[in-house]
Each structure stands twice: as C-alpha cells, then as structure tokens.
Design an enzyme around this catalytic site. Structure first.
Site, PDB file in Angstrom:
ATOM      1  N   GLU A 194       0.849  -1.215   0.000  1.00  0.00           N
ATOM      2  CA  GLU A 194       0.000   0.000   0.000  1.00  0.00           C
ATOM      3  C   GLU A 194       0.877   1.255   0.000  1.00  0.00           C
ATOM      4  OE1 GLU A 194      -0.081  -2.607   2.013  1.00  0.00           O
ATOM      5  OE2 GLU A 194      -2.024  -2.847   3.001  1.00  0.00           O
ATOM      6  N   GLU A 248      -3.475  -5.849  17.466  1.00  0.00           N
ATOM      7  CA  GLU A 248      -2.385  -6.446  16.690  1.00  0.00           C
ATOM      8  C   GLU A 248      -1.369  -7.084  17.649  1.00  0.00           C
ATOM      9  OE1 GLU A 248      -1.236  -4.631  12.757  1.00  0.00           O
ATOM     10  OE2 GLU A 248       0.690  -4.456  13.735  1.00  0.00           O
ATOM     11  N   HIS A 276     -24.560   9.819  20.705  1.00  0.00           N
ATOM     12  CA  HIS A 276     -25.692   9.911  19.781  1.00  0.00           C
ATOM     13  C   HIS A 276     -25.619   8.832  18.710  1.00  0.00           C
ATOM     14  CE1 HIS A 276     -27.108  13.576  21.648  1.00  0.00           C
ATOM     15  NE2 HIS A 276     -25.828  13.821  21.866  1.00  0.00           N
ATOM     16  N   LYS A 327      -1.062 -10.110   3.908  1.00  0.00           N
ATOM     17  CA  LYS A 327      -0.150  -9.399   2.996  1.00  0.00           C
ATOM     18  C   LYS A 327       0.298 -10.330   1.870  1.00  0.00           C
ATOM     19  CE  LYS A 327       2.170  -6.147   6.160  1.00  0.00           C
ATOM     20  NZ  LYS A 327       3.432  -5.750   6.762  1.00  0.00           N
ATOM     21  N   ARG A 365       3.960  -0.786  15.630  1.00  0.00           N
ATOM     22  CA  ARG A 365       2.894  -0.105  16.381  1.00  0.00           C
ATOM     23  C   ARG A 365       3.408   0.605  17.627  1.00  0.00           C
ATOM     24  NH1 ARG A 365       2.309  -5.394  15.777  1.00  0.00           N
ATOM     25  NH2 ARG A 365       2.563  -6.798  17.561  1.00  0.00           N
TER      26      ARG A 365
END
Ligand code: F6P
Length: 550
Positions: free
Chosen positions: A212, A353, A384, A512, A268
């Site tokens: 990506e 993850e 809401h 992947k 991460r």
C-alpha cells in the site's frame, strides 16, 4: 511460562468471578463510600479512576498475585534491558530506549543502541529545523509548505493520531497530510490541493516493502515528475523513514535523506522513533521532545510503582478481569475531546495487533479469552450513535472514558458541557435506573398507572456497566506522550498475563502474502485455484472492470 489456568491465583479469580457476577457496582459504592480514594491513582498530571469497575479488595489482591505469579517484574526487566522477548522473530523490544534512559549503555547483539538513538534524533532535529525555517528548499528553490506523510499501520496511525491531538492551537509553518489507504482516492484528493514545488513527501515504512505504501509512494513520484520536471526533484522532495536502506536507495531516495530505525522497534510502538518525523515537522522538535519526555515519565512509573499503584499494570489487570474472568467481549475507548478522535483507531492496532492471539509462548492454544474487541469514537458523537447499546444492550462493554481538566482551546462553556456529559455517562452506566425510579419519574410527570406499567420495562437501565476514567491535566505533548506510553505498557503487561507474544503479527503477514499473489493474478488475468467464492469474486470483478473500462 507455564499454564496460566493452573496458577492458584487464576483459580481463585475464577471462583471470585462467579460471586462478583452476582454483585452490583452500586452496592459496592454503598458498602465502600471511599472507593474513589481507594481505587484511583494519579501520576504526573494523569488521574486514573478505576473505582467504577466490579473489583473488591479480594479481587485486586488476587489480580496482583496473578501478576506476581506470571513473573511480570522479571519480564518487565527483560524488556527494558533489551532481551529478545519477541520470541518468534528473535528481536528485542526497546521502544522505551527511544524516549530516554537512565544508563549510558543498552546492548543489543553487543552494540550499544543509545548513541544510535541520539544520532537519529539529532538528524531529525536538524532536518526539522531546516524545513521549518525555510532553509530546506524544493527543486525550484521554493520553501516547503506541505508535508505528505505516506505510511500505513504503525507507520501512520501514531504520527497522525498525535498530530491531530496536538493540532488545535498549534501555529505551524507546515501543513501535514497523511496518506495511508491504497484506494487511490486518498492520494488523489490530497495531491490535487498541493503545489509540487512546495511539497515534501515523507515515506515511512519500516520494511519499505509494504505494498500500500509503495503504491502511494510511486504515485507521488509520478505526480512530482509530471508537475515539476526537475531532474533532482526526488532528492529535494522525498525523504524516507526505514530500516531498509537498500530499498530506499533503489527507490531513488538519497541515503542522506533516509532516517533509520531498528528491528527492535515494533511498528505499532514506533511513533517515538524517526517514524515520528511528521509529528516533529508539524509541531517542531521541542514539542516532539516533550512527547518523548511524557512517555519517559510513564516508563519510570511503570518500572518503579508498586503494582497496586501502577497505572498500566492496573489497566492490564482490569482488562483481564473484565474480559477473561467476567466474560466481556469488547472494550470501548471513548475520548471526550475532538482532537483525540483517532485514539480508538490507534489503540485498536496497538492492542489487537499485539494481543489478538490464541497461542501461548510455549506454542499451545490458550485456554481462555484473550483480548477484547477494541472500538470506540469521540464520546459526544458516540452518545448519539452507540451509547444506547452501552446502556441497555444485552452485552456488557467496559469502557475507558478519557478527558482533560483543561481544554486545548477554551471556548465559552464548551468544556463544562463536554465534561458534564462524560461524568454523567459513567455515573449512569454504573447506577442504571430501577423500576421504582422510572415509575416515580413518570408519576411526577403525570403519567397514569397503565402508561407507567407499559413504559417501565423500556426505561429501566440495569447499570452495573464497568467504566474507567482517565483525566489528563491538559491535552499537551507531555500528557499525550504519557497517556500513549501507559497504554503501551498496559498492552505489554496484558501479553504477559495472557501468556502471548505481543510483538509479532503473523495474522497480518498472512493477508499481505495472499494479497500480493492475487494482485499478480489480477494483473495477468489468470487465476490460480481458489475456493469457489474467491474465484467467483475474482471473475466477477475482472469481467465488470473490463465492461466499465470499455
Ligand atoms: O499492520 C501490519 C504491519 O506490519 C504493522 O505492524 C506495521 O506498522 C505496518 O504493517 C506497516 O509496515 P511498514 O512500516 O513496514 O510499512
């Protein structure tokens, strides 16, 4: 690590859960009016109130015993000292080294990593100052006005979340745009607003192979060339953050413009590394440093506070209690601050993850529920949207409510309105509303008895829904850094308690690999053997694409 379920503390918690399931939080507060004092901790401008969780002193005692039985302190020492606790990839886990160290040496494979960290931080500082001051120019000599950060997952979520969190009240000479999706829409709509001569791309990818990110980076190069047509345009308009110098060079990025990181920084957990470059470009290096300082304060707290007072340890123990023992399947993250709107998405990756796994360190199937599904959105908007479910749904979703004492921008009564809602929600989720209360309210409004009888079942709220409140003194770089690092240590602790390796992500790798193979098939128009659903979808998609492109 040994089987968790055979530990005495685990077994005691299992039987305690059976009796605690019969209790109501309201009764705990009635029996212990001092619960807030007993069950809240504050550290460096962050208050952590966990009193509205279904825990008693017996439960806490056993949870702490469990942390000890799981040798949490020793695992914590192993992480901070650079032992290879990411056992499936044979890697150290040292994001903590990026934000300060009390010693002068931290060895990984015999190399002291601390000077490497300092060197990259200095490189970031120099570059950030050059771009922000206008010394760094584009290929046609113009000052840079816009940064486009290209990356995905850990190479995007942390920087974007922090940038958004700290953008209100920030005067920056640079606009920062984040592109993570491979759908083409995000990069196209970002680029259409920009001037190539004044745009700098930061391509962030630890591996520099993520499809990506590379797709977006190639589109950006083509756009730059088509707009600018300068030979040295790429070297003036592209920098990279990666561990893979070979690939960044192959891509055409000058090695001097590559900021590096190391395999001991998990994706991460990487916003503290050079992956945080877009944050530093946007906020300035001093603010980035404040972020690191906040995280370091959390590191010191995690290392030294006794478990009973240790915020990340308590966070992890509560998650385990609510999920594994009390049966919750999900946990909501509810920031009461628009600027923190990406926190739920960030924590989704961080926790799910890391610990969304079902194999123990020893390679066996876990015999219990591991982490809950993490989800959420800003509190007011959530109120809401899905709070109806939180209040009266058939499943209990424990929630973290996150707010601040001081708003980043003070506008009239807004902050009081906002925070009143936050406090009201945790109170309502805890207390609920009984039949008698509903009936009394309706009677007061003049309803007749048959109306009351028909409405009461709909308006009753069981309450007894656990919540934790985290209150920051301010939403500033220091406190945001601290908050994120507290969650990181929660996740580490959770992994140890659950006996799973928190630092690999084989589930993501599977997808992947398959996507790369299918991309090749779609490009060639020849499909390998798949199941009938996948084959059917590929055929349908290819046929329709041809029709639409005709
Ligand atoms: O989402 C999976 C993952 O491997 C993350 O761990 C990582 O942050 C992300 O992909 C991006 O990887 P890279 O930085 O190598 O492009």
């Amino acid at each position: 690590m040994g089987c968790r379920t055979s530990l005495a503390s685990w077994q005691k918690l299992t039987s305690l859960a059976a009796s605690v399931k019969q209790l109501h939080l309201k009764d705990l507060f009635n029996a212990q009016p001092q619960r807030f004092d007993q069950y809240s901790v504050s550290h460096s401008g962050i208050l952590f109130d966990y009193s509205k969780n279904l825990v008693s002193s017996d439960v806490l005692k056993q949870l702490i015993a469990l942390a000890e039985d799981c040798e949490l302190s020793s695992w914590r020492d192993k992480m901070f000292s650079g032992e290879k606790i990411n056992i499936t990839e044979q890697r150290a886990v040292l994001h903590t080294a990026l934000r300060g160290s009390e010693s002068s040496e931290l060895l990984v494979d015999g190399e002291n990593v601390l000077p490497l960290v300092t060197e990259q931080l200095e490189k970031v500082a120099t570059f950030v100052n050059a771009v922000r001051s206008g010394d760094w120019r584009g290929a046609t000599g113009k000052v840079i006005t816009d940064i486009v950060s290209i990356g995905v997952g850990g190479s995007n979520l942390g920087p974007q979340m922090v940038t958004e969190a700290l953008s209100p009240n920030t005067q920056s000479p640079l606009n920062v745009h984040y592109v993570s999706n491979a759908d083409g829409v995000q990069i196209a709509t970002t680029l259409e607003k920009l001037n190539a001569e004044t745009t700098l791309f930061v391509v962030s990818s630890k591996t520099f192979t993520t499809s990506e990110t590379m797709t977006n980076a190639n589109t950006a190069v083509n756009w730059l060339k088509s707009e600018c047509l300068q030979r040295d345009a790429v070297s003036k308009h592209f920098v990279a953050v990666s561990t893979n110098i070979e690939k960044t060079t192959e891509f055409g990025i000058d090695p001097d413009n590559v900021f590096t990181m190391w395999d001991w920084v998990g994706g991460r957990f990487s916003l503290w590394s050079t992956i945080g470059l877009p944050i530093a470009l946007y906020l300035g290096f001093d603010q980035f440093n404040q972020l690191l300082k906040g995280a370091h304060a959390a590191d010191l707290h995690f290392k030294s506070a006794p478990f009973e007072q240790n915020i990340p340890v308590l966070m992890a123990l509560l998650s385990l209690w609510n999920t594994t023992f009390m049966g919750a399947k999900a946990q909501a993250i509810l920031p009461y601050d628009q600027s923190m709107h990406m926190l739920p998405a960030y924590l989704q990756q961080a926790e799910m993850e890391s610990n969304g796994k079902s194999t123990t360190f020893a390679g066996e199937q876990v015999a219990y529920t591991s982490v809950p599904l993490i989800w959420g959105m800003t509190g007011i908007n959530g109120q809401h949207a899905f709070y109806q479910y939180l209040h009266q749904g058939t499943t209990v979703v424990p929630a973290d409510f996150i707010g601040s004492v001081t708003p980043r921008i003070n506008v009239g009564k807004h902050h009081t309105v906002l925070m009143s809602n936050m406090f009201a929600q945790t109170e309502a989720l805890m207390n609920g509303v009984t039949d008698e209360e509903v009936a009394a309210q309706l009677r007061e409004k003049g309803a007749d008895e048959s109306e009351i009888e028909s409405l009461v079942p709909h308006k009753v709220h069981q309450g007894n829904r656990p919540t934790t409140t985290i209150l920051l003194d301010k939403i500033d770089a220091f406190h945001v850094g601290q908050l994120i690092a507290l969650y990181e240590h929660k996740i580490f602790t959770q992994g140890i308690l659950l006996d799973v390796c928190s630092f690999d992500q084989w589930g993501v790798e599977l997808g992947k690999g398959l996507a790369n193979a299918i991309q090749g098939e779609l490009e060639r128009g020849e499909f390998a053997i798949h199941d009938s659903s996948t084959t059917g979808l590929l055929n349908y998609f290819s046929k329709k694409r041809v029709e639409y492109s005709a």
